[in-house]
Design a protein around this motif. Structure first.
Motif, PDB file in Angstrom:
ATOM      1  N   MET A   1      86.759   8.684  13.249  1.00 56.03           N
ATOM      2  CA  MET A   1      87.368   9.949  13.584  1.00 56.03           C
ATOM      3  C   MET A   1      88.143   9.793  14.887  1.00 56.03           C
ATOM      4  SD  MET A   1      85.485  13.214  12.484  1.00 56.03           S
ATOM      5  CE  MET A   1      84.567  13.403  10.999  1.00 56.03           C
ATOM      6  N   LEU A   2      89.214  10.510  14.952  1.00 59.11           N
ATOM      7  CA  LEU A   2      90.086  10.478  16.117  1.00 59.11           C
ATOM      8  C   LEU A   2      90.061  11.828  16.811  1.00 59.11           C
ATOM      9  CD1 LEU A   2      92.446   9.139  17.734  1.00 59.11           C
ATOM     10  CD2 LEU A   2      93.966  10.203  16.071  1.00 59.11           C
ATOM     11  N   ASP A   3      89.823  11.828  18.117  1.00 57.38           N
ATOM     12  CA  ASP A   3      89.856  13.061  18.901  1.00 57.38           C
ATOM     13  C   ASP A   3      91.319  13.418  19.164  1.00 57.38           C
ATOM     14  OD1 ASP A   3      89.678  15.136  20.716  1.00 57.38           O
ATOM     15  OD2 ASP A   3      88.220  14.126  22.003  1.00 57.38           O
ATOM     16  N   ILE A   4      91.740  14.566  18.692  1.00 53.24           N
ATOM     17  CA  ILE A   4      93.139  14.978  18.815  1.00 53.24           C
ATOM     18  C   ILE A   4      93.331  16.042  19.892  1.00 53.24           C
ATOM     19  CG2 ILE A   4      93.810  14.368  16.465  1.00 53.24           C
ATOM     20  CD1 ILE A   4      93.459  17.691  16.238  1.00 53.24           C
ATOM     21  N   SER A   5      92.358  16.238  20.750  1.00 56.77           N
ATOM     22  CA  SER A   5      92.421  17.271  21.782  1.00 56.77           C
ATOM     23  C   SER A   5      93.694  17.196  22.617  1.00 56.77           C
ATOM     24  CB  SER A   5      91.218  17.166  22.721  1.00 56.77           C
ATOM     25  OG  SER A   5      90.023  17.325  22.022  1.00 56.77           O
ATOM     26  N   SER A   6      94.109  16.005  22.960  1.00 53.15           N
ATOM     27  CA  SER A   6      95.262  15.841  23.852  1.00 53.15           C
ATOM     28  C   SER A   6      96.610  16.022  23.157  1.00 53.15           C
ATOM     29  CB  SER A   6      95.209  14.467  24.513  1.00 53.15           C
ATOM     30  OG  SER A   6      95.315  13.451  23.539  1.00 53.15           O
ATOM     31  N   PHE A   7      96.617  16.220  21.845  1.00 56.24           N
ATOM     32  CA  PHE A   7      97.877  16.367  21.117  1.00 56.24           C
ATOM     33  C   PHE A   7      98.411  17.803  21.125  1.00 56.24           C
ATOM     34  CE2 PHE A   7      96.350  12.357  19.497  1.00 56.24           C
ATOM     35  CZ  PHE A   7      97.509  11.607  19.403  1.00 56.24           C
ATOM     36  N   GLY A   8      97.611  18.769  21.541  1.00 59.58           N
ATOM     37  CA  GLY A   8      98.081  20.131  21.691  1.00 59.58           C
ATOM     38  C   GLY A   8      98.057  21.011  20.456  1.00 59.58           C
ATOM     39  N   PHE A   9      97.362  20.614  19.419  1.00 60.90           N
ATOM     40  CA  PHE A   9      97.260  21.439  18.219  1.00 60.90           C
ATOM     41  C   PHE A   9      96.138  22.459  18.386  1.00 60.90           C
ATOM     42  CE2 PHE A   9      99.131  17.491  16.621  1.00 60.90           C
ATOM     43  CZ  PHE A   9     100.243  17.999  15.968  1.00 60.90           C
ATOM     44  N   ALA A  10      96.319  23.626  17.780  1.00 57.14           N
ATOM     45  CA  ALA A  10      95.301  24.670  17.856  1.00 57.14           C
ATOM     46  C   ALA A  10      94.049  24.292  17.067  1.00 57.14           C
ATOM     47  CB  ALA A  10      95.862  25.994  17.348  1.00 57.14           C
ATOM     48  N   THR A  11      94.242  23.614  15.922  1.00 52.08           N
ATOM     49  CA  THR A  11      93.109  23.219  15.082  1.00 52.08           C
ATOM     50  C   THR A  11      93.365  21.848  14.480  1.00 52.08           C
ATOM     51  OG1 THR A  11      94.003  24.134  13.034  1.00 52.08           O
ATOM     52  CG2 THR A  11      92.677  25.632  14.418  1.00 52.08           C
ATOM     53  N   ASP A  12      92.310  21.260  13.978  1.00 44.69           N
ATOM     54  CA  ASP A  12      92.425  19.975  13.295  1.00 44.69           C
ATOM     55  C   ASP A  12      93.187  20.119  11.978  1.00 44.69           C
ATOM     56  OD1 ASP A  12      90.355  21.464  12.194  1.00 44.69           O
ATOM     57  OD2 ASP A  12      88.960  19.803  12.088  1.00 44.69           O
ATOM     58  N   THR A  13      93.087  21.265  11.346  1.00 43.13           N
ATOM     59  CA  THR A  13      93.823  21.504  10.103  1.00 43.13           C
ATOM     60  C   THR A  13      95.320  21.512  10.370  1.00 43.13           C
ATOM     61  OG1 THR A  13      91.981  22.785   9.224  1.00 43.13           O
ATOM     62  CG2 THR A  13      94.115  23.097   8.161  1.00 43.13           C
ATOM     63  N   GLU A  14      95.722  22.172  11.434  1.00 42.15           N
ATOM     64  CA  GLU A  14      97.138  22.188  11.827  1.00 42.15           C
ATOM     65  C   GLU A  14      97.634  20.769  12.101  1.00 42.15           C
ATOM     66  OE1 GLU A  14      99.594  23.503  15.757  1.00 42.15           O
ATOM     67  OE2 GLU A  14      98.087  24.916  15.048  1.00 42.15           O
ATOM     68  N   ALA A  15      96.840  20.000  12.804  1.00 47.74           N
ATOM     69  CA  ALA A  15      97.213  18.620  13.121  1.00 47.74           C
ATOM     70  C   ALA A  15      97.307  17.770  11.852  1.00 47.74           C
ATOM     71  CB  ALA A  15      96.205  18.008  14.082  1.00 47.74           C
ATOM     72  N   SER A  16      96.369  17.937  10.937  1.00 40.77           N
ATOM     73  CA  SER A  16      96.380  17.180   9.680  1.00 40.77           C
ATOM     74  C   SER A  16      97.631  17.479   8.873  1.00 40.77           C
ATOM     75  CB  SER A  16      95.147  17.515   8.839  1.00 40.77           C
ATOM     76  OG  SER A  16      93.982  17.110   9.473  1.00 40.77           O
TER      77      SER A  16
END
Length: 66
Positions: A1-16
């Motif tokens: 799993m990759l921590d996406i906190s620093s990418f600025g997305f509101a949720t992991d679903t949005e990032a996916s």
């Protein structure tokens, strides 16, 4: 799993969804693996051929430019 906190997305679903549409690499929202409300992880699955994994890696390298 990759921590996406620093990418600025509101949720992991949005990032996916963004990764699929903009980069062409699919990841699963990590929240689907947790009972608790965790929304900062994306899960990648690596059971693919070496060629597909290399192509995905090259596409993910594009994130550095963004």
């Amino acid at each position: 799993m990759l921590d996406i906190s620093s990418f600025g997305f509101a949720t992991d679903t949005e990032a996916s969804e963004w990764l699929i549409k903009e980069i062409g690499v699919a990841g699963v929202a990590g929240s689907s693996f947790f009972r608790e409300p965790v929304h900062n992880f994306i899960r990648f699955h690596f059971a693919k051929s070496e060629g597909i994994l290399r192509a995905a890696g090259e596409k993910l390298q594009a994130l550095r430019a963004k």
